[in-house]
Design a protein around this motif. Structure first.
Motif, PDB file in Angstrom:
ATOM      1  N   SER A 192       0.825  -1.211   0.000  1.00  0.00           N
ATOM      2  CA  SER A 192       0.000   0.000   0.000  1.00  0.00           C
ATOM      3  C   SER A 192       0.861   1.263   0.000  1.00  0.00           C
ATOM      4  CB  SER A 192      -0.965   0.010   1.188  1.00  0.00           C
ATOM      5  OG  SER A 192      -0.269   0.133   2.405  1.00  0.00           O
ATOM      6  N   GLU A 193       2.099   1.170   0.489  1.00  0.00           N
ATOM      7  CA  GLU A 193       3.004   2.320   0.415  1.00  0.00           C
ATOM      8  C   GLU A 193       3.326   2.645  -1.046  1.00  0.00           C
ATOM      9  OE1 GLU A 193       6.393   2.481   3.309  1.00  0.00           O
ATOM     10  OE2 GLU A 193       5.595   0.514   3.883  1.00  0.00           O
ATOM     11  N   ARG A 252       0.156   4.171  -2.535  1.00  0.00           N
ATOM     12  CA  ARG A 252      -0.035   5.543  -2.052  1.00  0.00           C
ATOM     13  C   ARG A 252       0.949   6.516  -2.701  1.00  0.00           C
ATOM     14  NH1 ARG A 252      -1.287   2.697   2.864  1.00  0.00           N
ATOM     15  NH2 ARG A 252      -3.368   3.290   3.575  1.00  0.00           N
ATOM     16  N   PRO A 284      -2.936   9.978  -1.110  1.00  0.00           N
ATOM     17  CA  PRO A 284      -3.341   9.494   0.208  1.00  0.00           C
ATOM     18  C   PRO A 284      -4.788   9.002   0.303  1.00  0.00           C
ATOM     19  CG  PRO A 284      -3.317  11.878   0.194  1.00  0.00           C
ATOM     20  CD  PRO A 284      -2.776  11.420  -1.137  1.00  0.00           C
ATOM     21  N   TRP A 306      -5.409   5.340  -4.322  1.00  0.00           N
ATOM     22  CA  TRP A 306      -4.449   4.243  -4.208  1.00  0.00           C
ATOM     23  C   TRP A 306      -5.087   2.864  -4.194  1.00  0.00           C
ATOM     24  CZ3 TRP A 306      -4.657   0.983  -0.035  1.00  0.00           C
ATOM     25  CH2 TRP A 306      -5.221   1.454   1.146  1.00  0.00           C
TER      26      TRP A 306
END
Length: 110
Positions: free
Chosen positions: A38-39, A42, A47, A52
């Motif tokens: 998920s980083e 994103r 955000p 994302w």
């Protein structure tokens, strides 16, 4: 996120852009550290989950491809998954173990 009528569809990153971002984040995190998929999503989609969230499956596809190429490792519960085509659940991304060893060896010989 609700788009106003006639608003352009948000641009989705290409698989090459996803791969570049994934590899950069894994390298920045360093050896023996991991990145949440998920980083990566994103970093590319912003955000808000509407940006994302749709990128999670493309990030997974790219992670599998990069794992098969030996460029990243997919880990579950701290262990490298034995088959990148067949794993379930929460996973993390890191540097392949042999890459960290090779990197350390190449610096020592300089």
């Amino acid at each position: 996120m609700i788009q106003p009528p006639n608003a352009p569809e948000p641009r989705r990153p290409s698989e090459d852009e996803i791969a570049e971002t994934l590899l950069r984040l894994v390298a920045e995190r360093g050896a023996d550290k991991t990145v949440c998929p998920s980083e990566v999503a994103r970093a590319l989609g912003g955000p808000h989950p509407d940006g994302w969230g749709p990128l999670m499956q493309p990030v997974r596809r790219v992670a599998v491809r990069l794992t098969k190429a030996g460029r990243v490792a997919i880990l579950r519960k701290g262990r490298v998954v034995p088959d990148p085509d067949d794993f379930r659940g929460i996973y993390r991304l890191g540097q392949p173990r042999d890459a960290a060893v090779q990197g350390a060896g190449s610096r020592a010989s300089e």
